[in-house]
Write an enzyme that holds these catalytic residues in place. Structure first.
Site, mmCIF file in Angstrom:
data_model
loop_
_atom_site.group_PDB
_atom_site.id
_atom_site.type_symbol
_atom_site.label_atom_id
_atom_site.label_comp_id
_atom_site.label_asym_id
_atom_site.label_seq_id
_atom_site.Cartn_x
_atom_site.Cartn_y
_atom_site.Cartn_z
ATOM 1 N N THR A 19 2.539 -5.268 1.004
ATOM 2 C CA THR A 19 3.092 -4.365 2.013
ATOM 3 C C THR A 19 2.111 -4.149 3.164
ATOM 4 O OG1 THR A 19 3.956 -3.219 0.071
ATOM 5 C CG2 THR A 19 4.457 -2.257 2.187
ATOM 6 N N ARG A 23 -4.675 -7.161 -1.101
ATOM 7 C CA ARG A 23 -5.428 -6.279 -2.005
ATOM 8 C C ARG A 23 -5.666 -6.978 -3.324
ATOM 9 N NH1 ARG A 23 -2.722 -0.352 -0.996
ATOM 10 N NH2 ARG A 23 -2.545 -0.776 1.203
ATOM 11 N N SER A 113 -6.562 1.155 0.907
ATOM 12 C CA SER A 113 -5.853 2.415 1.106
ATOM 13 C C SER A 113 -5.999 3.378 -0.066
ATOM 14 C CB SER A 113 -4.390 2.126 1.408
ATOM 15 O OG SER A 113 -3.751 3.296 1.820
ATOM 16 N N HIS A 114 -4.857 3.699 -0.699
ATOM 17 C CA HIS A 114 -4.849 4.725 -1.741
ATOM 18 C C HIS A 114 -5.339 4.191 -3.088
ATOM 19 C CE1 HIS A 114 -1.160 2.474 -1.833
ATOM 20 N NE2 HIS A 114 -1.018 2.796 -3.101
ATOM 21 N N LYS A 126 -6.938 -6.178 5.912
ATOM 22 C CA LYS A 126 -5.697 -6.358 6.664
ATOM 23 C C LYS A 126 -6.010 -6.686 8.110
ATOM 24 C CE LYS A 126 -5.127 -1.295 6.684
ATOM 25 N NZ LYS A 126 -4.245 -0.156 6.389
ATOM 26 N N ASP A 277 -5.437 10.025 2.471
ATOM 27 C CA ASP A 277 -5.705 8.927 1.545
ATOM 28 C C ASP A 277 -6.979 8.163 1.910
ATOM 29 O OD1 ASP A 277 -4.829 7.527 3.763
ATOM 30 O OD2 ASP A 277 -3.826 5.990 2.566
ATOM 31 N N ASP A 279 -7.822 5.407 3.498
ATOM 32 C CA ASP A 279 -8.086 4.919 4.848
ATOM 33 C C ASP A 279 -7.561 5.853 5.932
ATOM 34 O OD1 ASP A 279 -5.489 4.283 4.080
ATOM 35 O OD2 ASP A 279 -5.387 2.527 5.389
ATOM 36 N N ASP A 281 -4.568 7.041 6.721
ATOM 37 C CA ASP A 281 -3.281 6.911 7.406
ATOM 38 C C ASP A 281 -2.177 7.754 6.775
ATOM 39 O OD1 ASP A 281 -3.001 5.320 5.177
ATOM 40 O OD2 ASP A 281 -2.494 3.485 6.257
ATOM 41 N N ARG A 282 -2.477 8.388 5.633
ATOM 42 C CA ARG A 282 -1.439 9.207 5.003
ATOM 43 C C ARG A 282 -1.848 10.658 4.937
ATOM 44 N NH1 ARG A 282 0.868 6.343 -0.181
ATOM 45 N NH2 ARG A 282 0.440 4.178 0.395
ATOM 46 N N GLU A 364 8.476 7.988 3.015
ATOM 47 C CA GLU A 364 8.445 8.961 1.914
ATOM 48 C C GLU A 364 7.100 8.974 1.194
ATOM 49 O OE1 GLU A 364 8.003 7.439 -1.175
ATOM 50 O OE2 GLU A 364 8.127 5.545 -0.072
ATOM 51 N N SER A 365 6.303 7.942 1.414
ATOM 52 C CA SER A 365 5.037 7.800 0.709
ATOM 53 C C SER A 365 3.900 8.527 1.431
ATOM 54 C CB SER A 365 4.702 6.317 0.564
ATOM 55 O OG SER A 365 4.730 5.699 1.843
ATOM 56 N N LYS A 376 0.435 4.599 10.704
ATOM 57 C CA LYS A 376 0.654 5.984 10.324
ATOM 58 C C LYS A 376 -0.686 6.705 10.437
ATOM 59 C CE LYS A 376 0.807 4.551 5.426
ATOM 60 N NZ LYS A 376 0.898 3.062 5.509
ATOM 61 N N ARG A 496 9.208 1.486 -8.378
ATOM 62 C CA ARG A 496 9.418 2.757 -7.695
ATOM 63 C C ARG A 496 10.915 3.051 -7.700
ATOM 64 N NH1 ARG A 496 4.354 3.398 -6.035
ATOM 65 N NH2 ARG A 496 3.284 1.935 -4.642
HETATM 66 C C1 VG1 Z 1 3.138 1.743 -0.471
HETATM 67 C C2 VG1 Z 1 4.135 2.728 0.091
HETATM 68 C C3 VG1 Z 1 4.561 2.295 1.485
HETATM 69 C C4 VG1 Z 1 3.310 2.151 2.360
HETATM 70 C C5 VG1 Z 1 2.319 1.203 1.702
HETATM 71 C C6 VG1 Z 1 1.029 1.078 2.465
HETATM 72 O O1 VG1 Z 1 3.727 0.472 -0.562
HETATM 73 O O2 VG1 Z 1 5.265 2.842 -0.745
HETATM 74 O O3 VG1 Z 1 5.470 3.227 2.014
HETATM 75 O O4 VG1 Z 1 3.665 1.675 3.632
HETATM 76 O O5 VG1 Z 1 2.007 1.660 0.392
HETATM 77 O O6 VG1 Z 1 0.452 2.327 2.670
HETATM 78 P P1 VG1 Z 1 4.334 -0.118 -1.936
HETATM 79 O O7 VG1 Z 1 4.728 -1.520 -1.602
HETATM 80 O O8 VG1 Z 1 3.261 -0.012 -2.967
HETATM 81 O O9 VG1 Z 1 5.499 0.748 -2.287
HETATM 82 V V1 VG1 Z 1 -1.239 2.466 2.719
HETATM 83 O O10 VG1 Z 1 -1.621 4.031 2.921
HETATM 84 O O11 VG1 Z 1 -1.639 1.664 1.410
HETATM 85 O O12 VG1 Z 1 -1.681 1.485 4.070
HETATM 86 CO CO CO Z 2 -3.472 4.253 3.522
#
Ligand code: VG1
Ligand code: CO
Length: 543
Positions: A19, A23, A113-114, A126, A277, A279, A281-282, A364-365, A376, A496
């Site tokens: 996404t 990673r 990210s998270h 990325k 989170d 990085d 962005d959340r 929603e995340s 974001k 999910r």
């Molecule tokens: C998750 C979230 C998605 C978000 C993505 C990257 O993806 O559901 O909404 O855009 O992480 O966010 P997935 O494919 O695991 O559902 V981040 O903060 O990792 O850049």
């Molecule tokens: Co992130």
């Protein structure tokens, strides 16, 4: 003396980006040729010669060493200049801003990210485009294809660049400009929000807790909230980015930001709480004694954005990812502006933002953002909430109550089933897709299915098509279930399940979200046979 060498390599399997970027477990990234192969594949696709890029990351383990490797490879590939955050630190939204501000040819962000960080946790890379946004699918596909064919990469033999010193450095023929990671970003925030009004609110005794979860937002939050807006010292906790995030899981949701939740629901809770989170962005936003679901947060921000100076002219449109609740759509309808439903992942908002069709976007995340950057932006959302609170002079609970009374309430929850055996998760999704045609008209848990499909998206700007973006089951009463597999996990598969139920107006349901959604949850298990396929009866994480 520096010298460019060409290193022979061979393709390494399993590098398909998900996404958001690539990673993998940190030891995989640190393995022979792995990081180098992926980075060379990026340059082979986008070209590096004579170009300028931004480079930074969320500070996790291997961030510093990976930055030096990437710099040496950029120099060897003929890049002219790289703008690097001091200490190789940049939040994702700050990197996006620097790309745009300096009109560079893109940027490389090191982050998973998270996902947790550390020698045995996760790392990621990325690529962002010249518009500051994540590379679109066509580009990441080309990079992936390149990783399957690569035979050599280019590397400059040179000492490390001193990234601890702000200023201009030289690496071979390439210029490396080390910049403060916070300054330009904080200046951008000052152009969007009413800092004097927020400062007055803090001066009047407003209390806040910001949990940066030992990840990248610490320096940003401390500078903006404490230094510039006058929030009390100590407002920001876990404010120093650590290579292993201090053992925390920097995913801002009620499960992983439990300490913040406990404080906000405890005695003497502050007025407002937020977390971000890895990085940056959340965001998660919490009022005193009330949790704000990300889908509701998007809707409230869209309905009130005009209260902030940067958005006083109103919004052009609101975009949300498909699994995000329809709460924002109701606001868009009331405002008479465009609404868009995109696949999961911020890259799908890029064209809408560039074309001026959408101003605010959300997922929603816990991701929300606007056209100020092309990612974001966690702190942006926190500041917009603060601006709204400062102008409306109401509590978070009062603002939500008024919002639901006006628009109705989209009860919403996401249930995650983690580390499922990939084959089992794939089999479940395949069976579900096979059964879709037979679902409409069927009654499950007292609700009748009105529509079932596998979400496909045609970009309204460039007409590109993305298929298989998640299975949707819609019911006649407006309830909805969405199923999809995560594209960001590094262990097995994560299922999910997104659950939604609408209750109109002030006389609607007034329940805890899980209670309100109980029949939808039961239907979700029944329709997909989650237990039969995966052996799981209950989710690992509920948000
Ligand atoms: C998750 C979230 C998605 C978000 C993505 C990257 O993806 O559901 O909404 O855009 O992480 O966010 P997935 O494919 O695991 O559902 V981040 O903060 O990792 O850049
Ligand atoms: Co992130």
């Amino acid at each position: 003396m520096t010298q460019i060498t060409t290193v022979q390599t061979q393709p390494i399997a399993g590098q398909k980006p998900g996404t958001s970027g690539l990673r993998k477990k940190t030891p995989v990234f640190m393995g022979r040729h792995y990081l180098e192969n992926f980075v060379q594949s990026i340059f082979d696709v986008v070209g590096a010669k004579g170009k300028t890029f931004v480079l930074g990351g969320d500070g996790r383990y291997f961030n510093d060493r990976a930055a030096q490797v990437i710099l040496r490879m950029l120099a060897a590939n003929g890049a002219a200049r790289v703008i690097v955050g001091q200490g190789a630190i940049l939040s994702t939204p700050a990197a996006s801003h620097l790309i745009r501000l300096n009109k560079t040819d893109g940027g490389i962000i090191m982050s998973a990210s998270h996902n947790p960080g550390g020698p045995n946790e996760d790392f990621g890379v990325k690529f962002n485009m010249p518009n500051g946004g994540p590379a679109p699918e066509g580009v990441t596909e080309a990079m992936y294809k390149r990783t399957t064919e690569i035979t050599e990469y280019r590397m400059l033999e040179a000492q490390d660049v001193d990234l601890s010193h702000i200023g201009r450095h030289q690496l071979g023929a390439m210029v490396v400009d080390v910049v403060d990671p916070v300054t330009d970003y904080a200046a951008l925030m000052e152009t969007l929000f009413d800092f004097p009004a927020i400062r007055a609110m803090f001066a009047g005794g407003f209390r806040m807790r910001m949990d940066s979860m030992c990840a990248v937002t610490g320096p940003y939050a401390t500078e903006i909230l404490e230094n510039r807006l006058g929030a009390a010292k100590g407002t920001v906790v876990n404010g120093t980015p650590l290579p292993d995030f201090g053992g925390m899981h920097p995913d801002p949701n009620p499960t992983w930001a439990k300490a913040l939740m406990d404080e906000m629901f405890g005695a003497n809770a502050p007025d407002f709480g937020a977390a971000s989170d890895g990085d940056g962005d959340r965001n998660m936003v919490v009022g005193r004694g009330i949790y704000v679901s990300p889908s509701d947060s998007l809707a409230v921000l869209a309905a009130n954005a005009h209260l902030a100076p940067g958005y006083k002219a109103g919004l052009k449109g609101v975009a949300r990812s498909m699994p995000t609740s329809a709460a924002a759509d109701r606001v868009a309808d009331a405002l008479g502006i465009g609404k868009y439903e995109t696949p999961t992942g911020w890259k799908f908002f890029g064209n809408l933002l560039d074309a001026g069709r959408a101003t605010i976007c959300g997922e929603e995340s816990f991701g929300t953002g606007s056209d100020h950057v092309r990612e974001k932006d966690g702190l942006w959302a926190v500041l917009l909430w603060l601006n709204i609170l400062a102008v409306r002079k109401q509590s978070v609970a009062e603002i939500l109550a008024e919002h639901w009374a006006k628009y109705g309430r989209n009860y919403y929850s996401r249930h995650d089933f983690e580390a499922i055996e990939t084959a089992k998760a794939d089999a479940m999704m395949a069976a579900l897709r096979g059964a879709l045609a037979g679902l409409p008209g069927k009654t499950v848990q007292g609700m009748t299915v009105s529509m079932a499909d596998d979400f496909a998206y045609t970009d309204p700007v460039d007409a590109s098509v993305s298929t298989k973006q998640g299975v949707r089951v819609l019911f006649q009463d407006g309830s909805r279930i969405v199923y999809r597999l995560s594209g960001t996990g590094t262990e097995g598969a994560t299922l999910r399940v997104y659950l939604e139920r609408y209750a109109a107006g002030p006389a609607g349901l007034d329940l805890d979200a899980q209670a309100a959604l109980a029949p939808v949850i039961r239907a979700a298990h029944e329709i997909a046979g989650i237990a039969a396929h995966t052996g799981r009866t209950a989710p690992d994480v509920v948000t």
